[in-house]
Design a protein around this motif. Structure first.
Motif, short mmCIF file in Angstrom:
data_model
loop_
_atom_site.label_atom_id
_atom_site.label_comp_id
_atom_site.label_asym_id
_atom_site.label_seq_id
_atom_site.Cartn_x
_atom_site.Cartn_y
_atom_site.Cartn_z
N ALA A 294 0.84 -1.20 0.00
CA ALA A 294 0.00 0.00 0.00
C ALA A 294 0.88 1.25 0.00
O ALA A 294 1.91 1.29 0.67
N GLN A 295 0.48 2.23 -0.79
CA GLN A 295 1.21 3.50 -0.78
C GLN A 295 0.65 4.39 0.33
O GLN A 295 -0.57 4.40 0.56
N GLY A 296 1.54 5.13 0.98
CA GLY A 296 1.11 6.03 2.06
C GLY A 296 0.47 7.28 1.48
O GLY A 296 0.53 7.55 0.27
N LEU A 297 -0.12 8.09 2.39
CA LEU A 297 -0.81 9.31 1.94
C LEU A 297 0.15 10.38 1.45
O LEU A 297 -0.22 11.28 0.71
N GLY A 298 1.41 10.27 1.90
CA GLY A 298 2.40 11.26 1.47
C GLY A 298 2.19 12.61 2.15
O GLY A 298 2.50 13.64 1.58
N CYS A 299 1.63 12.59 3.37
CA CYS A 299 1.46 13.85 4.11
C CYS A 299 1.80 13.59 5.58
O CYS A 299 1.81 12.44 6.02
N PRO A 300 2.08 14.63 6.35
CA PRO A 300 2.40 14.41 7.77
C PRO A 300 1.27 13.65 8.47
O PRO A 300 0.09 13.89 8.19
N GLY A 301 1.66 12.70 9.32
CA GLY A 301 0.67 11.92 10.07
C GLY A 301 0.10 10.76 9.29
O GLY A 301 -0.86 10.12 9.74
N GLU A 302 0.71 10.42 8.13
CA GLU A 302 0.14 9.34 7.29
C GLU A 302 0.07 8.01 8.04
O GLU A 302 -0.76 7.15 7.72
N GLY A 303 0.94 7.85 9.05
CA GLY A 303 0.97 6.60 9.82
C GLY A 303 -0.31 6.35 10.59
O GLY A 303 -0.59 5.22 11.01
N HIS A 304 -1.13 7.39 10.80
CA HIS A 304 -2.40 7.19 11.52
C HIS A 304 -3.47 6.54 10.64
O HIS A 304 -4.50 6.12 11.13
N ALA A 305 -3.23 6.51 9.33
CA ALA A 305 -4.25 5.96 8.42
C ALA A 305 -4.05 4.45 8.26
O ALA A 305 -2.91 3.97 8.23
N LEU A 306 -5.16 3.74 8.13
CA LEU A 306 -5.08 2.30 7.82
C LEU A 306 -4.77 2.15 6.34
O LEU A 306 -5.40 2.82 5.51
N PRO A 307 -3.83 1.28 5.95
CA PRO A 307 -3.65 1.05 4.50
C PRO A 307 -4.86 0.30 3.95
O PRO A 307 -5.30 -0.70 4.54
N GLY A 308 -5.40 0.77 2.82
CA GLY A 308 -6.63 0.19 2.26
C GLY A 308 -6.52 -1.31 2.03
O GLY A 308 -7.40 -2.08 2.45
N VAL A 309 -5.44 -1.76 1.35
CA VAL A 309 -5.36 -3.20 1.05
C VAL A 309 -5.14 -4.02 2.33
O VAL A 309 -5.57 -5.17 2.41
N GLY A 310 -4.50 -3.40 3.33
CA GLY A 310 -4.31 -4.09 4.61
C GLY A 310 -5.66 -4.31 5.28
O GLY A 310 -5.96 -5.41 5.77
N PHE A 311 -6.49 -3.26 5.27
CA PHE A 311 -7.83 -3.36 5.86
C PHE A 311 -8.65 -4.45 5.15
O PHE A 311 -9.27 -5.30 5.78
N LEU A 312 -8.60 -4.45 3.80
CA LEU A 312 -9.39 -5.43 3.04
C LEU A 312 -8.88 -6.85 3.29
O LEU A 312 -9.65 -7.81 3.33
N GLU A 313 -7.57 -6.96 3.48
CA GLU A 313 -7.01 -8.30 3.73
C GLU A 313 -7.48 -8.81 5.10
O GLU A 313 -7.87 -9.99 5.22
N GLN A 314 -7.45 -7.95 6.09
CA GLN A 314 -7.93 -8.37 7.41
C GLN A 314 -9.39 -8.81 7.33
O GLN A 314 -9.80 -9.80 7.91
N LEU A 315 -10.15 -8.04 6.54
CA LEU A 315 -11.57 -8.37 6.36
C LEU A 315 -11.71 -9.74 5.69
O LEU A 315 -12.50 -10.59 6.13
N ALA A 316 -10.90 -9.98 4.66
CA ALA A 316 -10.98 -11.26 3.93
C ALA A 316 -10.60 -12.42 4.84
O ALA A 316 -11.08 -13.53 4.67
N GLN A 317 -9.73 -12.13 5.82
CA GLN A 317 -9.32 -13.21 6.73
C GLN A 317 -10.26 -13.36 7.91
O GLN A 317 -10.03 -14.14 8.81
N GLY A 318 -11.31 -12.54 7.91
CA GLY A 318 -12.35 -12.71 8.94
C GLY A 318 -12.10 -11.92 10.20
O GLY A 318 -12.81 -12.13 11.19
N ASN A 319 -11.10 -11.03 10.24
CA ASN A 319 -10.89 -10.23 11.45
C ASN A 319 -10.69 -8.75 11.12
O ASN A 319 -9.60 -8.21 11.28
N PRO A 320 -11.77 -8.10 10.66
CA PRO A 320 -11.63 -6.69 10.31
C PRO A 320 -11.34 -5.85 11.55
O PRO A 320 -11.82 -6.15 12.64
#
Ligand SMILES: Cc1cc2nc3c(=O)[nH]c(=O)nc-3n(C[C@H](O)[C@H](O)[C@H](O)COP(=O)(O)OP(=O)(O)OC[C@H]3O[C@@H](n4cnc5c(N)ncnc54)[C@H](O)[C@@H]3O)c2cc1C
Ligand code: SF4
Ligand code: SF4
Ligand code: SF4
Length: 690
Positions: A294-320
Motif C-alpha cells: 500500500a502507498q502512504g498518503l504522502g502527508c504528515p501523520g500518514e501513519g495514523h491511516a489504515l492502509p486500504g489493502v491491509g484493511f481489506l485483507e484483514q476483512l478477507a481473513q475474517g478479522n476486520p
C-alpha cells in the motif's frame, strides 16, 4: 518429360505443367489466392509470383508452363517483397473486420462472438456450457471471477452500442462458468502428455493462476509459491466477497488443482526461498507477485491511516479492525470504493470518500461509485489530504480543495490546489487507498532488472533479463486490472513453453487483422438492417437491506431466460472466415502492414439473399475464382465481374439475386473464396478449402 530446377532441386514433369504445380510436386508451397485446381488460371492475384532465371520481371507461376532447363526461385527477397506489396494493395480498400470490435478491446482477446454463439445455440438450452467454456478457456482463465469484476472494456466497444446497448458480455461468461461449476463434471481442458519439465510460479494471483492453466495443458508441471495461506491474490485478499464470493474463486482454483497444479502456500520469496534456489530445481520461473504494497498518503501523520489493502485483507481473513462510526477513505479507485462499501457493511454510519480529482477521472467503474452512493457512501470530489492528526479517540484530517487543470501524463486533468480553501474533518478511522506498488527492491536484490513501476520484462514475451525467468501481471505493470494479469499469464505460458521446448522465444504469434474504422451511417444501416432493437438485460441485484446487512454477493447470476435473450442479441460480428482467410494468413506470414496503402475503402454491405451463403462485396479481391467455378459447374446465370476500378465487384448478371446465379455451386464458391467475401451462412463456420 521436362526437367527444371526449383529452389535448387530438380524435378521432371509432363509438358504443359505449370511452375506452380511442378513446385507442389517437390513439396514447395507457392502461395496463391486466385488459383482453383482444375480450372483455367486467372493469374490475377500475383501472389504466386516467382523469379525465373533470365527474366527481368517476376512471373505468375500459376500461368507459367515449365520449360526444359528452367531455373526457378520461389522465395527470394524480391519475390517476398512483391508478395507483401500485392497483399498490401489488396487490403488497401478492404471493407471487413477480422475480429469483432468487442474481442479487439478485451485485453485477453476473448473470442466473444464464439463463446456467446455456443451459449445461444446450445449451452443455455441444454444446460451444458462445456463448448462455451472450451472457447472461453482458449484465451481466458478464471472467467467466472472476471465475469464479476472486470471493468468490461469489451462492452463499450460492442457494435450494439450504436443501436441500443452493448451486450452484457461479462455477465455471460460468468453465466457459462457458474453453470459449468454446477455440472456433475465441470469442464477441464485436455492435458498433453507430461514433458518432464517443471515451472515455478511465484505468486498465485490471477497472473500466476492463468500461467499455470496454460502451462499444465502443455504437459509442464507447475508449482505455485505464495506468501498467503490461500491462492487468488487480490481476488481473494483485496476484492470483497459482495463483488466476488470466494466459492466462485475456489471453484476455478479447484479446476487448476484437478489439472495438476501444486501449491506451496505461506512461502515467501525473499524469506523462505530465493530465485536462485528455484532456478536450480525448476526449468523455468514465472514471477507474478503483483503490486501488494500500500502507498502512504504522502502527508504528515500518514501513519495514523489504515492502509486500504491491509484493511481489506484483514476483512478477507475474517478479522476486520474496529472502524468506529465515521470513516474517511482517501482515494478514487477500486480499492477506495471497496474500502468504503465494506465499511458501510461493517456498520460505520458516516462513510466518506475523498478524491482529489473529478468524478470523470475516478479510475474505477462508475457503476461501482453509483452502487457505493446508493449504499450511503458520500463521495467528496476535488479534495486532497494535507495533514492527519490524532486528537483523543478521533483523527483530524486537514484537507485542501482542488480545481482541475490541464491533463497530465495519465491523460486525466491535473488537480490544482485552491489556496485558502483548507478545512478540517474529524473521523474515527482514515483509510489510505491511493494505490499499491510492487516490491521492486526484492526483485532487484535477486538480480532482476526493474522499471519505475515494476519488474522489467520484454513486452511481447515477458522474458526478464535472467534466462528462463519471466514476469507478468501487476508485478510488471504496477497496480492494474485482473484481466490484464490473466492475459499476461497466458502470454508468459506461451513463451515459457517455447523456452522449455527449445524453440525461439517469441511469445504468442501476432496474427494480422484489419478493422473497419470508422463505420459510417450507411454501413451501420446495412449491419442493423434485420436487427430489432432490444435493451440489454440487467443482472438482478439483492435488496438493499440484504446488501447493507452483510457481504452477500450484490449482483446475482442471470436467470436462464435472460441469459438466452442476451446471448441472442449478439450480432456475431467479426469475419465468418477469420480463422481460415487466406489473405489474413498470408498477411501474417509476410508481415504485412495492413494499413500501408489504406485510402478510401469500399463500403461494407451484406447480401443475405442466398439460403446457403452470405456475400460481402467489400471483402472481394476480384480473384475471379467464384466466377470460374460457377461457369465450370454449368450455372445458367453464374457470376460475372461487374463495374470498373473502385466499384468492381462480383455479381449475378442482369441484377438477378445470388440464389439464381448460384443454384448448385454456392458451397464450392464459398469454400474457394480466399477471403470472407463468400462464406457459408453457418455462423463462424470454417469453410476454407484446406
Ligand atoms: C481492492 C482491489 C479491488 C480491485 N478491483 C478490481 C476490479 O474490480 N477489476 C479488476 O480488473 N481489477 C481489480 N483490482 C486489480 C486486480 O485485483 C489486480 O490487477 C490483479 O489481482 C493482479 O493480479 P496479479 O496476479 O498480477 O497480482 P496479485 O493479485 O496481487 O497476486 C500476487 C500474488 O503474489 C503473492 N506474493 C506477493 N509477494 C510475494 C512474495 N514475496 N513471495 C510469494 N508470494 C508473493 C501474493 O500473496 C499474491 O497472491 C483490484 C485490486 C484491489 C486491491
Ligand atoms: S475479460 Fe473483461 S474485457 Fe474480456 S470479455 Fe470478459 S468482461 Fe470483457
Ligand atoms: S454484437 Fe456480439 S460480436 Fe458484435 S460487438 Fe457486440 S458482443 Fe461483439
Ligand atoms: S467473391 Fe469471388 S472473386 Fe471475390 S474474392 Fe471471393 S472468390 Fe474471389
Amino acid at each position: 518429360m521436362i526437367t527444371l530446377t526449383i529452389d535448387g532441386r530438380q524435378v521432371s514433369v509432363p509438358p504443359g505443367t505449370t511452375v506452380l504445380d511442378a513446385a507442389s510436386w517437390l513439396g514447395i508451397r507457392i502461395p496463391t489466392m486466385c488459383h482453383v485446381p482444375g480450372i483455367e488460371a486467372a493469374a490475377s492475384c500475383f501472389l504466386c509470383a516467382v523469379q525465373i532465371e533470365g527474366r527481368r520481371t517476376l512471373s505468375p507461376s500459376c500461368a507459367m508452363p515449365v520449360a526444359e532447363g528452367m531455373v526457378v526461385a520461389t522465395g527470394t527477397e524480391d519475390v517476398r517483397t512483391a508478395r507483401r506489396m500485392a497483399l498490401e494493395l489488396l487490403l488497401s480498400d478492404h471493407a471487413g473486420e477480422c475480429v469483432a470490435p468487442c474481442a479487439a478491446k478485451c485485453p485477453a482477446g476473448l473470442d466473444i462472438p464464439g463463446f456467446v454463439h455456443a451459449l445461444a445455440t446450445q449451452g443455455i438450452a441444454t444446460g451444458d456450457t462445456r463448448q462455451a467454456m472450451q472457447v472461453i478457456g482458449r484465451h481466458l482463465a478464471l472467467p467466472g471471477s472476471l465475469g464479476r469484476i472486470c471493468p468490461r472494456l469489451c462492452e463499450q466497444a460492442c457494435r450494439r452500442c450504436d443501436l441500443d446497448q452493448g451486450l452484457a458480455i461479462g455477465a455471460l461468461h460468468r453465466y457459462a462458468a457458474d453453470r459449468d461449476r454446477a455440472a456433475a463434471v465441470p469442464y477441464l481442458p485436455p492435458r498433453a502428455p507430461a514433458t518432464g519439465r517443471s515451472v515455478a510460479i511465484v505468486g498465485a494471483g490471477p497472473a500466476g493462476l492463468a500461467a499455470a492453466w496454460y502451462l499444465l495443458q502443455n504437459g509442464h508441471a507447475c508449482t505455485l509459491f505464495d506468501t498467503h495461506p490461500l491462492p487468488g491474490g487480490m481476488l481473494r485478499y483485496g476484492i470483497p466477497a459482495y463483488r466476488l464470493p470466494k466459492d466462485a474463486l475456489d471453484a476455478e482454483i479447484a479446476g487448476l488443482r484437478a489439472l495438476g497444479a501444486e501449491f506451496h502456500m505461506s512461502a515467501r520469496w525473499g524469506e523462505d526461498f530465493t530465485l536462485a534456489a528455484l532456478r536450480q530445481v525448476h526449468d523455468a520461473v514465472f514471477v507474478a507477485i503483483g503490486a501488494q504494497n500500500a502507498q502512504g498518503l504522502g502527508c504528515p501523520g500518514e501513519g495514523h491511516a489504515l492502509p486500504g489493502v491491509g484493511f481489506l485483507e484483514q476483512l478477507a481473513q475474517g478479522n476486520p479492525p474496529p472502524l468506529g462510526s465515521d470513516v474517511i477513505v482517501i482515494g478514487g479507485g477500486n480499492t477506495a470504493v471497496d474500502c468504503a462499501r465494506s465499511a458501510v457493511r461493517l456498520g460505520a454510519r458516516n462513510v466518506r470518500i475523498l478524491y482529489r480529482r473529478g468524478r470523470q477521472e475516478m479510475p474505477c467503474l462508475m457503476e461501482e461509485v453509483e452502487a457505493a452512493e446508493a449504499e450511503g457512501v458520500h463521495v467528496d470530489l476535488l479534495v486532497a489530504p494535507l495533514r492527519l492528526e490524532r486528537q483523543a479517540t478521533n483523527l483530524l484530517l486537514t484537507c485542501r480543495r482542488m480545481s482541475l487543470g490541464e491533463p497530465d501524463a495519465s491523460g486525466r486533468r491535473r488537480p490544482v490546489p485552491v489556496e485558502g480553501s483548507d478545512f478540517v474533518v474529524a473521523c474515527s478511522t482514515a483509510i489510505a487507498a491511493i494505490g499499491q506498488s510492487v516490491e521492486r527492491a526484492l526483485a532487484e536484490r535477486e538480480g532482476l532488472r526493474i522499471t519505475a513501476w515494476g519488474i522489467a520484462a520484454e513486452a511481447r514475451t515477458l522474458a526478464t533479463n535472467l534466462p528462463g525467468v519471466f514476469a507478468g501481471g501487476d508485478a510488471v505493470l504496477g497496480a492494474d486490472l485482473a484481466v490484464r494479469a490473466v492475459a499476461a499469464g497466458r502470454i508468459s505460458a506461451a513463451s515459457i513453453h517455447q523456452y522449455l521446448t527449445g524453440q525461439a522465444v517469441t511469445g504468442e504469434p501476432a496474427i494480422a487483422g484489419i478493422a473497419m474504422q470508422p463505420v459510417d451511417d450507411a454501413e451501420r444501416a446495412a449491419i442493423f438492417r434485420a436487427i430489432e432493437r432490444a435493451g440489454r438485460v440487467r443482472s438482478p441485484g439483492i435488496p438493499m437491506e440484504r446488501r447493507l446487512a452483510g457481504f452477500d454477493e450484490v449482483e446475482e447470476a442471470l436467470p436462464d431466460a435472460d441469459a438466452a435473450r442476451e446471448a441472442r442479441r449478439c450480432l456475431t460480428c467479426g469475419c465468418r472466415k477469420a480463422d481460415c482467410c487466406l489473405v489474413r494468413s498470408l498477411a501474417t506470414e509476410y508481415g504485412v502492414d495492413m494499413y500501408r496503402f489504406a485510402g478510401q475503402r469500399r463500403r461494407f454491405s451484406q447480401d443475405l439473399s442466398h439460403p446457403e451463403i452470405v456475400y460481402e462485396p467489400g471483402k472481394c479481391i476480384s480473384c475471379d475464382a467464384c466466377v470460374r467455378i460457377a461457369a465450370a459447374a454449368g450455372e445458367e446465370l453464374g457470376l460475372a465481374t461487374i463495374g470498373r476500378g473502385f466499384e468492381v465487384a462480383v455479381a449475378v448478371p442482369f441484377g438477378k439475386p445470388l440464389s439464381e446465379g448460384l443454384r448448385h455451386a454456392a458451397q464450392r464458391c464459398a469454400a474457394a473464396c480466399p477471403t470472407g467475401a463468400l462464406a457459408l451462412r453457418t455462423a463462424r463456420a470454417c469453410d476454407c478449402a484446406e
